[in-house]
Design a protein around this motif. Structure first.
Motif, PDB file in Angstrom:
ATOM      1  N   ALA A  73     -17.310 -28.864   4.160  1.00  0.00           N
ATOM      2  CA  ALA A  73     -17.498 -29.851   3.087  1.00  0.00           C
ATOM      3  C   ALA A  73     -17.666 -31.247   3.671  1.00  0.00           C
ATOM      4  O   ALA A  73     -16.868 -32.147   3.429  1.00  0.00           O
ATOM      5  N   PRO A  74     -18.716 -31.476   4.459  1.00  0.00           N
ATOM      6  CA  PRO A  74     -18.879 -32.757   5.144  1.00  0.00           C
ATOM      7  C   PRO A  74     -19.204 -33.898   4.190  1.00  0.00           C
ATOM      8  O   PRO A  74     -19.632 -33.692   3.063  1.00  0.00           O
ATOM      9  N   GLY A  75     -18.998 -35.100   4.696  1.00  0.00           N
ATOM     10  CA  GLY A  75     -19.281 -36.315   3.932  1.00  0.00           C
ATOM     11  C   GLY A  75     -18.241 -37.365   4.249  1.00  0.00           C
ATOM     12  O   GLY A  75     -18.566 -38.432   4.754  1.00  0.00           O
ATOM     13  N   HIS A  76     -16.995 -37.056   3.966  1.00  0.00           N
ATOM     14  CA  HIS A  76     -15.912 -37.954   4.384  1.00  0.00           C
ATOM     15  C   HIS A  76     -15.915 -38.043   5.899  1.00  0.00           C
ATOM     16  O   HIS A  76     -15.859 -39.137   6.475  1.00  0.00           O
ATOM     17  N   THR A  77     -15.948 -36.888   6.550  1.00  0.00           N
ATOM     18  CA  THR A  77     -16.210 -36.775   7.984  1.00  0.00           C
ATOM     19  C   THR A  77     -17.158 -35.595   8.174  1.00  0.00           C
ATOM     20  O   THR A  77     -17.323 -34.757   7.282  1.00  0.00           O
ATOM     21  N   SER A  78     -17.754 -35.513   9.354  1.00  0.00           N
ATOM     22  CA  SER A  78     -18.737 -34.457   9.602  1.00  0.00           C
ATOM     23  C   SER A  78     -18.104 -33.074   9.656  1.00  0.00           C
ATOM     24  O   SER A  78     -18.757 -32.075   9.339  1.00  0.00           O
ATOM     25  N   GLU A  79     -16.836 -32.992  10.064  1.00  0.00           N
ATOM     26  CA  GLU A  79     -16.186 -31.686  10.210  1.00  0.00           C
ATOM     27  C   GLU A  79     -15.328 -31.301   9.003  1.00  0.00           C
ATOM     28  O   GLU A  79     -14.765 -30.206   8.959  1.00  0.00           O
ATOM     29  N   MET A  80     -15.227 -32.177   8.003  1.00  0.00           N
ATOM     30  CA  MET A  80     -14.369 -31.932   6.849  1.00  0.00           C
ATOM     31  C   MET A  80     -14.577 -30.517   6.302  1.00  0.00           C
ATOM     32  O   MET A  80     -15.703 -30.092   6.070  1.00  0.00           O
ATOM     33  N   THR A  81     -13.471 -29.802   6.126  1.00  0.00           N
ATOM     34  CA  THR A  81     -13.525 -28.415   5.669  1.00  0.00           C
ATOM     35  C   THR A  81     -12.462 -28.176   4.607  1.00  0.00           C
ATOM     36  O   THR A  81     -11.282 -28.465   4.826  1.00  0.00           O
ATOM     37  N   ALA A  82     -12.885 -27.685   3.447  1.00  0.00           N
ATOM     38  CA  ALA A  82     -11.961 -27.288   2.391  1.00  0.00           C
ATOM     39  C   ALA A  82     -11.591 -25.821   2.604  1.00  0.00           C
ATOM     40  O   ALA A  82     -12.229 -25.109   3.390  1.00  0.00           O
ATOM     41  N   PHE A  83     -10.563 -25.369   1.896  1.00  0.00           N
ATOM     42  CA  PHE A  83     -10.129 -23.981   2.013  1.00  0.00           C
ATOM     43  C   PHE A  83      -9.891 -23.387   0.634  1.00  0.00           C
ATOM     44  O   PHE A  83      -9.101 -23.926  -0.149  1.00  0.00           O
ATOM     45  N   ARG A  84     -10.595 -22.280   0.335  1.00  0.00           N
ATOM     46  CA  ARG A  84     -10.360 -21.554  -0.902  1.00  0.00           C
ATOM     47  C   ARG A  84      -9.104 -20.699  -0.756  1.00  0.00           C
ATOM     48  O   ARG A  84      -8.905 -20.020   0.253  1.00  0.00           O
ATOM     49  N   VAL A  85      -8.261 -20.729  -1.764  1.00  0.00           N
ATOM     50  CA  VAL A  85      -7.068 -19.887  -1.837  1.00  0.00           C
ATOM     51  C   VAL A  85      -7.042 -19.296  -3.232  1.00  0.00           C
ATOM     52  O   VAL A  85      -6.788 -20.012  -4.209  1.00  0.00           O
ATOM     53  N   ASP A  86      -7.333 -18.002  -3.351  1.00  0.00           N
ATOM     54  CA  ASP A  86      -7.450 -17.378  -4.666  1.00  0.00           C
ATOM     55  C   ASP A  86      -8.441 -18.192  -5.506  1.00  0.00           C
ATOM     56  O   ASP A  86      -9.555 -18.425  -5.073  1.00  0.00           O
ATOM     57  N   ASP A  87      -8.033 -18.667  -6.704  1.00  0.00           N
ATOM     58  CA  ASP A  87      -8.965 -19.435  -7.536  1.00  0.00           C
ATOM     59  C   ASP A  87      -8.801 -20.942  -7.366  1.00  0.00           C
ATOM     60  O   ASP A  87      -9.322 -21.731  -8.167  1.00  0.00           O
ATOM     61  N   ALA A  88      -8.078 -21.366  -6.347  1.00  0.00           N
ATOM     62  CA  ALA A  88      -7.899 -22.785  -6.056  1.00  0.00           C
ATOM     63  C   ALA A  88      -8.658 -23.157  -4.798  1.00  0.00           C
ATOM     64  O   ALA A  88      -9.038 -22.289  -4.000  1.00  0.00           O
ATOM     65  N   VAL A  89      -8.907 -24.453  -4.635  1.00  0.00           N
ATOM     66  CA  VAL A  89      -9.517 -24.945  -3.409  1.00  0.00           C
ATOM     67  C   VAL A  89      -8.712 -26.139  -2.925  1.00  0.00           C
ATOM     68  O   VAL A  89      -8.454 -27.074  -3.676  1.00  0.00           O
ATOM     69  N   LEU A  90      -8.254 -26.054  -1.680  1.00  0.00           N
ATOM     70  CA  LEU A  90      -7.592 -27.184  -1.039  1.00  0.00           C
ATOM     71  C   LEU A  90      -8.712 -28.061  -0.501  1.00  0.00           C
ATOM     72  O   LEU A  90      -9.306 -27.772   0.537  1.00  0.00           O
ATOM     73  N   ALA A  91      -8.994 -29.132  -1.228  1.00  0.00           N
ATOM     74  CA  ALA A  91     -10.236 -29.878  -1.032  1.00  0.00           C
ATOM     75  C   ALA A  91     -10.169 -30.906   0.075  1.00  0.00           C
ATOM     76  O   ALA A  91     -11.194 -31.513   0.416  1.00  0.00           O
TER      77      ALA A  91
END
Length: 377
Positions: free
Chosen positions: A231-249
């Motif tokens: 999920a880049p933009g804030h930083t180039s390596e920014m990565t979110a994580f899906r957990v069940d039906d939630a996303v740690l953004a």
């Protein structure tokens, strides 16, 4: 809490519940304006310590808070001058207490709240009310992962996991943080957990050993998984994580704003903002409307939106955030034209988080004091 004092944790719980109160801060004006106790129903004002010293001689302590709604919490750096001031106010008939330990103790508060999901994982959100930083413990069975931990509070995650009867096997960062010193290595050192960072961290100069994850990779936590979403933009390596039906953004999408694009030294802010636009519309907003977004930060004057947790559905955010309705050109202008001051010491914090520079615990703690400032205005 006794009649004279409120502990930092008690104050944090009262503020999270939306209790109305006033904070009278005795520190210097610049310290107060940079960083002070805040909350959704807080009225904060600065009254120099010297004026309370004078009031003890001449009287009129109550006049110093004339027009300030009660109850009053007096605050200073370490809780000593404010204890004296709170005593003077009580003698003058004001409902006043002292914040025990002052702002130093306030910076060590960590609250927890459950984040509901529809799958096997238990997700706990950790909230640092002094800065608005959010981290997470994800566990299933006897296995757990901590996401975006703070170094200053690393022992809290470990103790909480032990109390829950789970073992932290992974310590994960969503990106190279610029606002606080990461606790990934501290948690790993204490528990034997495996450090995990987005694979793009190597391009930014990562200087310690870690497991690297790319888009679509999964981190197993019992029968649950943390599924990486680049999920880049804030930083180039920014990565979110899906957990069940939630996303740690992480630092991509917040409840009241979107991320700022200028904290990676080599990034062009306008290009990064355009990348963030693509990330939001093609990745995060493409999730189901009822998917729950659990961000990496919250505004200090915000109220929890899912029980005691700072989280909201994709559908709610799509409707409530004006930036998400903008076209790309307007979005880029908005994001790059509303940038607050960067987090204090952000360049050195990045170097510490990459392992390029070392900092003793007390130095690391001092580096990150203050607001996170990771969102665009």
């Amino acid at each position: 809490m006794d009649d004279d004092t409120v502990t930092p944790r008690e104050l944090a719980e009262r503020l999270r519940a939306g209790e109305r109160l006033s904070v009278v801060d005795l520190r210097d004006r610049d310290e107060f304006e940079t960083w002070h106790v805040d909350g959704p129903a807080v009225a904060a004002t600065q009254v120099p310590e010297s004026r309370f010293v004078q009031a003890e001689v001449t009287g009129g302590a109550a006049d110093l808070v004339d027009g300030v709604p009660e109850p009053v919490v007096a605050v200073c750096g370490r809780g000593e001058a404010s204890d004296y001031a709170a005593g003077l106010l009580r003698e003058a008939g004001v409902d006043a207490v002292n914040l025990a330990g002052g702002m130093e103790a306030w910076a060590r508060v960590l609250l927890a709240a459950p984040v509901p999901t529809d799958g096997p994982a238990t997700v706990v959100q950790y909230q640092r009310p002094s800065s608005g930083c959010l981290g997470y413990l994800v566990h299933d069975g006897d296995r757990a992962a901590v996401v975006d931990p703070l170094r200053a509070l690393a022992d809290r995650y470990v103790a909480d996991a032990a109390e829950r009867g789970v073992e932290i096997t992974y310590a994960v960062d969503t990106h190279v943080h610029a606002d606080h010193v990461s606790g990934v290595r501290a948690v790993a050192d204490e528990t034997g957990a495996e450090p995990v960072l987005p694979e793009g961290a190597t391009d930014r100069g990562l200087a310690f050993d870690a497991t690297l994850v790319g888009d679509g990779d999964e981190v197993p936590v019992g029968d649950a998984t943390l599924a990486a979403v680049h999920a880049p933009g804030h930083t180039s390596e920014m990565t979110a994580f899906r957990v069940d039906d939630a996303v740690l953004a992480g630092d991509s999408l917040f409840l009241d704003a979107v991320a700022r694009p200028d904290l990676e030294a080599t990034a062009d802010p306008e290009a990064a903002a355009a990348t963030l636009y693509e990330t939001l519309h093609e990745r995060l907003l493409a999730l189901p409307d009822d998917a729950l977004v659990a961000p990496g930060h919250y505004e200090l004057d915000a109220r929890p939106r899912t029980g005691d947790a700072y989280a909201a559905t994709v559908g709610d955010l799509r409707e409530s955030l004006p930036a998400l309705a903008m076209d790309e050109a307007a979005f880029v202008d908005h994001v790059t034209g509303n940038l607050p001051a960067p987090p204090a010491n952000h360049e050195r914090i990045v170097a510490v988080n990459l392992g390029q520079e070392e900092a003793e615990d007390d130095v690391a703690f001092e580096l990150e004091l203050g607001p996170n400032n990771c969102a665009a205005g």
